[in-house]
Every structure is written in C-alpha cells, then in structure tokens.
Design an enzyme around this catalytic site. Structure first.
Site, PDB file in Angstrom:
ATOM      1  CG  ASP A 198      17.776 -21.820 -30.415  1.00  0.00           C
ATOM      2  OD1 ASP A 198      17.032 -22.573 -30.196  1.00  0.00           O
ATOM      3  OD2 ASP A 198      19.028 -21.558 -30.432  1.00  0.00           O
ATOM      4  CG  HIS A 222      13.631 -24.571 -20.678  1.00  0.00           C
ATOM      5  ND1 HIS A 222      14.735 -24.223 -19.891  1.00  0.00           N
ATOM      6  CD2 HIS A 222      12.878 -25.019 -19.720  1.00  0.00           C
ATOM      7  CE1 HIS A 222      14.654 -24.380 -18.744  1.00  0.00           C
ATOM      8  NE2 HIS A 222      13.570 -24.927 -18.579  1.00  0.00           N
TER       9      HIS A 222
END
Length: 467
Positions: free
Chosen positions: A376, A167
């Site tokens: 991110d 993730h």
C-alpha cells in the site's frame, strides 16, 4: 440563488474523479453531494479554504455535465466516452499501471490502444486545467491516472506552478522498466515542479529513473532538466482529519450505532475487524486464511471472538476483481461451515459499502484492527482506526508493506505473506496486557493527531508555492 461558476481560478485540483456524487431526489431533481472517498476527505478542506476549481470525471460515460459551484469551490466535469472508460481507466490505469505499481501481484497487461487512450484523456484533463487557470496559478494533479498531465500542462501554460502527488507506491526500476511507455510516464511527471510520494523509497525509485533521461542530472531529491528547470521529488505522507474523525466517532449517533453493531454480532468479548476495498493488493486471502486457521485450531474461540470483515465493492467489471470476490466468498463459507458456533458465524463477512457513520461505529467496536495489505502507498484505514478508537485497550495489526508502517512503528507488525507469523502476531495482539496495548496506542494516536491532513496539504503546497 447559487453562486456563479468562476471562469478562472488561482488554485486547481486535477483528479480522475470529481469529489461529488450525483443524487436523484424524491421529486426527480438532481443534486450533488460530497463523495465519501479518501482523496475527497483529504482535499475538500483545502478546496473550501482556498476556493478555486476541481477538475475531474463525474462518473458517467458518454455524458456532458456543465460546471457548477459546490461548497465553496467550482466543479469542472471532464467527459469520457464508454470506450475511454474501458481503455484509459479500466485498461491502462487499472490493468496496466495498478498491478505494475503494486509489485506485479497481478500480472500487468500492456496494450497499445490502452496507452493511446491514456494519452488522449490526459491531454483532455490538461486542456481543461489550462483553460481554467489564472496566470501564475497553482495546479495540483493527483495520482496514477494522470501522470502525463504535468508535462502536457507545462507545454500549454509554462507560467503555472504544477504539483503532482502519487497516492500509490512507485515501483522499483526493475519492475518499472517492463512498461513499454516508461519514458513517456517519467517525462510526464517531470513536467511538475514538485512530485510528491507517500514514502522516501518511492521518491528514490522515481529519481533513479529520472536521472536516466537524456540531459537530466541531480542529487539530494532534485533533478535539473535540460531546459533549466529544477524538479523536486519528496515524501509527503498523507494523513486524515484526525480531530474530525474523533469527534464523529464520539457523537451520540455513532456511539448508539456502535452499541447496536456489537449487539448484532452477539456481544462477543473480542472483535477483530478488517475493512478494505476489494482489491488483490489488500491481502484479503491471506488475512482470512490466517484467522480461519486460528478458529480451526481452537486458538480463537468463536464463542468469544468474531472477525468482522467489510469489503467494499471495487472495479467489478475487471476480471481479476470478480475472481477475487468469488475466492473470498468461498473461503469465508468454508471456514464458517467448519468453525461457526451455534450462536453466530466466526467470520461476519460483508461485501457492501457503508456510510461514514457506520464505518466509524465499526472502528469503535474493533478490539483488534487487522490492516494487512500486500503493498500500500499509505493505508488510511490504520490512521482512521487510531483516531476513532479513543480507548487504549486496543491493538493495530499492520503490514510492514503499508506506507503507514513507517509512521506507526508501535503497531503489531506482520509480513502478510507469512501466514504462520501473522497468526502468531494476531494472537499476541489479542492476548497482550492492557499496559502494553495502552503504551502502543498512545504513541500511535499521538502520531496521527500531530501529523494530520492539514499538515500534509500545507507542507506540500508551501513547498510547491515557495519553490
């Protein structure tokens, strides 16, 4: 009467945390409710549709909890000692891997005893999955805390279909090679049949490293191992339940809360909004500094504009996070002392967790959303905002270093390291014409609704099970 827990499962999710939080009722009884986190939001619909088991830690150290049935699937807790939480989770996962995988924004720390604990805990998770899986079952392992599980599970149960999804970003070879145990991590991931990443670049970083292992060959997103297996690495950009969030955002309860939130902020003409877990990768220092300078210069008028920043507590026992919290407190206080109007503070900073309904109400009142991480893997906040903000007179300011930037190309893009550039882009997002904003919002909302969480899960699992 509650359903009995099944001993074996055809589909298993393995993640560091369970998808439930413990709740103590008024009468002292204990219940479990679904957690509000992004991973749970993403995977719980898959679990409810397929059944099976979710294996993970329940969040309390030195405690054994029996398996139980929850909302259509089984919960299988894995116990961790206080020392393992310190070394495996706070240590290797979040003081070694997290900074290393986020461009070494903070300096990663390498301790051998942390690595030992990481191996020990990963083996416990693999053992739990092996014990619960039916013959030929599908096991989907989640995220950076459990990168050794695929190989360990493969050794125990070669009959399984094993998928892994990361993730967070996967670092370039030049950074990853700093890790003393780099071969162990790569070989751990190569135990999977399918390794998923947020962006093609992260997958390419992994493949370059995999091809350096003895006897491993490959091209075009796949590698062949000496034992004859083939491992596929591919990007599967994660998303959200866009329709569900839009429905919640337009519910009477949330709309009423949104009106109250705007009134509580003094009913300004423009609300800038940021929401982040308090983490150094999220770029909070740079964002607050940029907005503060716009207030200082008068380019943003605190009589007309309010910046609402929600920071949710995170890893408060880790030193770097406590330092960041103190830095943001001081920075916000200094800016407000210089630029606050008599009616309200220019920056309304809240260091707390809020309910899903309250967060959705905040999205509803945000005229300009600021999503400016230094790095991110994806960033689902950007997608949540687009799903919740049904009016097109809005703007998304987005870091080019968020994985979401590859999909949301109509956002107002910023380099979060460039304070002056960020200031100029924020002003443009505030001042652009309604026609320009509407065109951008329509295109991004279409992307989010067409590429939702179901498509992400289905595309990953269809490839894994069809391999």
């Amino acid at each position: 009467m509650s359903e009995p827990v099944q001993e074996k499962a055809k589909f298993i999710v393995v993640a560091n945390r369970l998808p439930v939080d413990r709740v103590v009722n008024d009468d002292g009884s204990v219940a479990w409710r679904s957690s509000p986190g992004g991973l749970v939001t993403a995977l719980e619909p898959v679990m409810q549709a397929r059944g099976g088991a979710w294996i993970g830690w329940h969040g309390a150290a030195d405690e054994e909890v029996d398996p139980f049935h929850h909302d259509g699937y089984d919960i299988v807790p894995v116990a961790l000692s206080e020392l393992e939480v310190e070394r495996y989770y706070e240590g290797f996962s979040n003081a070694t891997l997290w900074p290393l995988y986020h461009d070494c924004i903070a300096e990663p720390v390498f301790h051998r005893e942390w690595w030992d604990a990481y191996q020990q805990v990963n083996r416990r998770f693999a053992d739990a999955a092996a014990a619960r899986a039916e013959h030929g079952a599908t096991v989907w392992v989640q995220d950076y805390q459990l990168q050794l599980v695929p190989q360990l599970l493969r050794e125990l149960r070669p009959d399984l279909r094993i998928g892994f999804f990361l993730h967070i970003p996967f670092p370039p070879i030049e950074l990853f090679n700093r890790l003393p145990w780099r071969d162990g991590i790569i070989n751990g991931l190569l135990g999977a049949d399918l390794v998923g990443f947020q962006t093609p670049g992260h997958g390419s970083n992994f493949l370059r490293l995999a091809r350096r292992q003895p006897g491993v060959e490959g091209a075009r997103g796949r590698v062949h191992l000496p034992d004859g297996r083939m491992v596929t690495a591919k990007a599967f950009p994660i998303s959200i339940d866009a329709a569900g969030m839009a429905e919640l955002a337009n519910s009477p309860k949330v709309l009423a809360e949104a009106r109250q939130l705007r009134a509580d902020l003094g009913d300004p003409s423009t609300i800038l909004f940021g929401v982040d877990r308090l983490d150094y990768s999220k770029g909070l220092r740079n964002r607050v500094r940029a907005v503060g300078e716009l207030f200082d210069s008068g380019e943003l008028d605190p009589e007309e504009v309010v910046f609402l920043q929600l920071a949710t507590p995170s890893r408060e026992r880790v030193k770097e996070y406590r330092i960041l919290r103190d830095d943001i407190d001081l920075l916000v206080g200094r800016i407000n002392s210089k630029s606050a109007s008599l009616a309200r503070s220019a920056i309304n900073y809240r260091y707390t967790s809020v309910s899903r309904e309250t967060l959705t109400g905040m999205y509803q009142i945000a005229d300009v959303m600021l999503v400016t991480p230094l790095l991110d893997g994806m960033n689902l906040v950007a997608k949540e905002y687009l799903a919740c903000r049904s009016r097109n007179d809005s703007a998304l300011v987005l870091s080019e270093f968020a994985g979401a930037a590859l999909e949301l190309k109509q956002a107002y893009m910023v380099n979060p390291y460039d304070i002056d550039g960020m200031k100029a882009t924020i002003l443009r997002a505030v001042r652009d014409s309604p026609r320009v904003k509407a065109r951008k919002m329509r295109a991004m909302r279409r992307q989010v609704f067409e590429h939702d969480i179901d498509l992400w899960a289905d595309s990953f699992l269809n490839q894994l099970e069809g391999e």
